[in-house]
Design an enzyme around this catalytic site. Sequence first.
Site, PDB file in Angstrom:
ATOM      1  N   HIS A  29     -11.438  -1.382  -1.297  1.00  0.00           N
ATOM      2  CA  HIS A  29     -10.893  -0.083  -0.912  1.00  0.00           C
ATOM      3  C   HIS A  29      -9.394  -0.247  -0.724  1.00  0.00           C
ATOM      4  CE1 HIS A  29     -10.144   3.658   1.151  1.00  0.00           C
ATOM      5  NE2 HIS A  29     -11.384   4.032   0.913  1.00  0.00           N
ATOM      6  N   ARG A  46      -5.348  10.124   1.884  1.00  0.00           N
ATOM      7  CA  ARG A  46      -4.513  10.306   0.692  1.00  0.00           C
ATOM      8  C   ARG A  46      -4.839  11.625   0.005  1.00  0.00           C
ATOM      9  NH1 ARG A  46      -5.754   6.085  -2.872  1.00  0.00           N
ATOM     10  NH2 ARG A  46      -7.406   5.504  -1.422  1.00  0.00           N
TER      11      ARG A  46
END
Lengths: 247, 575
Positions: free
Chosen positions: B328, B348
Site C-alpha cells: 500500500h 488521496r
Amino acid sequence: MSRKPQTKVAAEKPSKTVKQTPPKARMVTVYIMGKRHVVPEHATIMRAIEYSGQQIIRGAGCREGFCGACGTIYRLPGDYKIHSGLACTTLVQEGMSLTQIPAVPMEKAIYDIEKLSPDVDTIKRLYPVVFRCVACNTCTKSCPQGIQVMDYIQAAKRGDVAAIMDISFDCVGCGLCALRCPAEIVQHKVGVLGRRLYGRYLAKESKELDARIKQVQGGEYDDEYASMMGMDKTSLSKMYYERDIEP
Amino acid sequence: MYPDYLAGLLKEVDRTRPKRLELAKSGNPVYPPMNAEERKDVLSKYHPDYSKGALQKIRVGPNKGQELTTEITELLEAHSMVEPRLMDIHLREPDYETDLLIIGGGGAGCWAAITAMQNGVNSMLVTKLRLGDSNSMMSEGGMQAAVAPQDSPTRHYLDALGGGHFENNPELVRILTQDGPEVVKELERLGVIWDKMPDGSMQVLHGGGTSRKRMVSCRDYIGAIITRTLMDEVHNHPDKIQVREFEPAVELVLDDKGRCAGAILYSLDSEQFLTVKAKATIITTGGFGRLHIRGFATTNHYGATGDGLVMAYRAGAKLAFMDSVQYHPTGAVFPEQIAGFLITEKIRGAGGQPLNKHGELFVFPREPRDIESAAIIRECSTERNNGIETYAGRTGVWLDSPLIDMIHGEGYTKHQFPGMCRQFNRFGIDITKQPMLIYPSLHYQNGGVEINGRCETNIPGLFVAGEASGGVHGRNRLMGNSVLDYNVFGRRAGRYASEYAKTVTVGKLSLEHVTKHVKELKKEGIETDLVSPMILPSYTPEDVKTQQLARLGSAPARHSMLRSRISPGDKKAAE
Ligand SMILES: Cc1cc2nc3c(=O)[nH]c(=O)nc-3n(C[C@H](O)[C@H](O)[C@H](O)COP(=O)(O)OP(=O)(O)OC[C@H]3O[C@@H](n4cnc5c(N)ncnc54)[C@H](O)[C@@H]3O)c2cc1C
Ligand code: SF4
Ligand code: SF4
Ligand code: FES
C-alpha cells in the site's frame, strides 16, 4: 534485567539509503499481571507484552485499533484510578501495572432485523437493561475511543436511533464500558442494534442505486461485457489508456 | 508532535501548498498520470516484487516449477503440524460433523455462513482469533461499486482490468463489477450505514486507478461497520450457524474419492487437534501480510499468515498469481509506534497529495497502487534522495492532508476520517493542520487459490472466497475492490457450496495427501525445520526465542509460531 534493550520493534523496510542512527532506547519498568519487566519506553502495551516473551493468543486482533480484542486495564504509581485502554495503541509508562481483558461476557439479543421498528419499543423489548442507567458517566470515562458512551445510552432510552448511530459509530466493541458499568448494561451491543436499525430503516434510499440494479438485472450491460471480454490485450489496453477520467 | 529537525521540511510543505491547492481546485490533473511505458519502467526498477530474491522456484505440489514469492515458497515446502498416523481414530470418529465447514471469520466467511443459512444449509464457522478479527474489520476507505449515473459496471470492469495489468480472470472481474450495486443494496438491507448525499444518493469518491468516482464508504470505518453488521447477523442464528473461535484449521481432510471433506483444527486453548467432517468446505482465511514479505512492515491483522494457501496447496489445489504482492503506498512511518499502519487511500481520493522533502508533488496521487508505491520508493531511493528520514531510520514522503479541508471545507476531514484523526491525535499530530509521513506498507495478497465464478477450486468440495482466492485482481488490486470481492464472492461461495453440500455423501476420511507431501519433500531433497501453517507470527525478541526453542522432547505444539522466522529486524528479510 539481563537482556539488552532492543530498539527495533517493527520489521524494518529494506533500504540501503538510510543511515541508521537509532538513539539508545530508554527503558521503563512495567508490571504485567503483577510481574516486573523492563521494556523499551516507546513500546505500546502490546509490544511490551511480546517483548517480555509472551505469545499473545487472546488479546490481539487487528493490532491497529479497530477490533477491540485488546482491552487493557492499568494503574499508574501514585494514582488510585483504574485506567483503561487498547493495548495496541496505548504506550507504556514508568511503573504501569497492567492486565489484558480480551473478552467481556455479554449477552446479545437475538432478532430478525426485518421485523423491527426503529424506535424505543424495540430497545425496550431487546435491551430493557438500558433503562437501569444511573447516568454516572463511568462508561464514557472508560472508553478508549473517546466515545460519549453515556450519551448514546441516553439516546437509546429516548429511542433516538439516529443519535445512537452517530455517537457510537467509532465503537470497536472492546467491552470496557460494559465491564465498568454499575448497571451492567451491554453498551456496544446496543450500539450495533442502533446502527443496524438506522441503516435498515432511517437512511434515505438511493433512487439511482435502484435504477442501476434494474439496469444490471435487465441485461443492459451484457453486450458491452461480451464485447470487452472478447477483446485481446492490446485493444483493451488501448481502450484503457484512452478512457476519460472524471476530475 | 513532529520533532524539531522536521520543522524546516514542514515549512516547505506549507510554502508550496497555495499553488498546489489552486491547481487541485482547477479540476485538471494535479500531475500528469503515467503512460504504459513509464509505468513499466518504474515498476521494474523499484517495485519490491522485482527485487533480488523476491521469487523462488517451488519444487513440490501443483505449481511445481513456478516462481512464487519466496516467503510463500518456504511455507509451502514446510512440514505439516499434523502426524497423519496419530489421527486415524479421529478420522474415523470426527469431533464435529457439519454440512458446510467455513474456515475463517472475516467478511467472506460471515457472508458464506449467512447465504448458506438462507439457502437452508447449516454451517460451522471456525476461526483463528475471535469472529471478525480479520482484515475485513480494518478496511477504512471504501468499496468500489458502479452506482453513480455517470458510471457503469463495464467501466468498473475496464478500470479493474487495467489496474491488474490485463491479467485478471475476466469472468471473475465481470462478476465482481456486475454484482457491485446489488451488494450495496444487500448490505444496506442488513443495516450498513452508507455515506450519502442529502437526497439519499450514494456519496462516491475516487480511488487509485478509478476513472469515475466510485468509492462508497462509511466514514473511514467501512470494515468495522460492515463486519460488525455481518457478525451480528451470524450471531442472530445460533441454531443454524455454529461459531468456534480460537480453533484455526491447519490441514484439510479429503475423502477416499479425493473430495474435500472437512479439516483438522488446532485448538489454541487446549493444543488439541480436532477433526471436522463436512460435505463442503469453504476457505476464507484472507491474506498473508503478517509474513512480512521482503521485511516490510504491514497493515494486516495478527492472524494474516496465509494459512489457507498452505492447507489448500497441500491438498492439491492450484495457486494463481503468487508472484505478486501488494504494497500500500501510504503506510505510516512516523511515529514509530504506528509504523506500517494503514493510511487510507481515501485521503488521496479526497485530494491529499504525496510530496517529497522539498514539498514537491512527484507523482499523480491516484495512480494504481503498485505504480504509486514504486514511485514513492523511487523518490526515497539513492537515485533521487528526496525522502525524509526519521530518527528510527525509516524514510518516507509527506502526505499533505491539510489540503483536504481547503478543498472541501473545514470540518470535512474530521467527519470523513475520524479514525485517521484519532490515530494521529494520540501522538500530538493534527492531520487537518499537518501532513503525515508515509512509506509503502505490505498490504494485500494479490494472488491465492485459483477459483472459477462459482468459487470452486480444482478439488471437488473445496471452495475459496475473498483474499485467499486468486484471479480476480490479476497482479494488482485497486482500492475498494477487495471489500467488494469478499462481499460478492463470500455470498457466492455460501450459495454454491451449500448447493453442492446438498448433493454429496462423504466417503472415508483421509490425510493421505499429507503423507504424500512428506514423501515429495524427501524425494526433492528438501530439508527444512519449518512447520506450516504459521498460525501466528512471533514478535518475541530473538534471545528469548532461542531460550524457548531449547525445549527438548515432543515438539511443542506452538512450534510453528515459535519457529516463525519472522522477527523484528530479521537480518535475512532486511537484505
Ligand atoms: C488496514 C486495512 C485496510 C483496508 N482497507 C480496504 C479498503 O478500504 N477497501 C478495500 O476494498 N479493501 C481494503 N482492505 C483489504 C480488505 O479489507 C481485505 O482484503 C478483505 O477484508 C479480506 O476479506 P476476507 O474475508 O477474504 O479475509 P479476512 O477479513 O482477513 O478474514 C480472514 C479470516 O480468516 C481467519 N483465519 C486465518 N487463518 C485461519 C485458519 N488457519 N483457520 C481459521 N481461520 C483462519 C482470520 O482470523 C480471519 O478471521 C484493507 C485491508 C487492511 C488490512
Ligand atoms: S463504547 Fe464501549 S465497547 Fe465501544 S469502544 Fe467504547 S468502551 Fe469499547
Ligand atoms: S456506566 Fe452504565 S450506568 Fe453509568 S452512565 Fe454508563 S451506562 Fe449509565
Ligand atoms: S488489537 Fe484490535 S483494537 Fe487492539
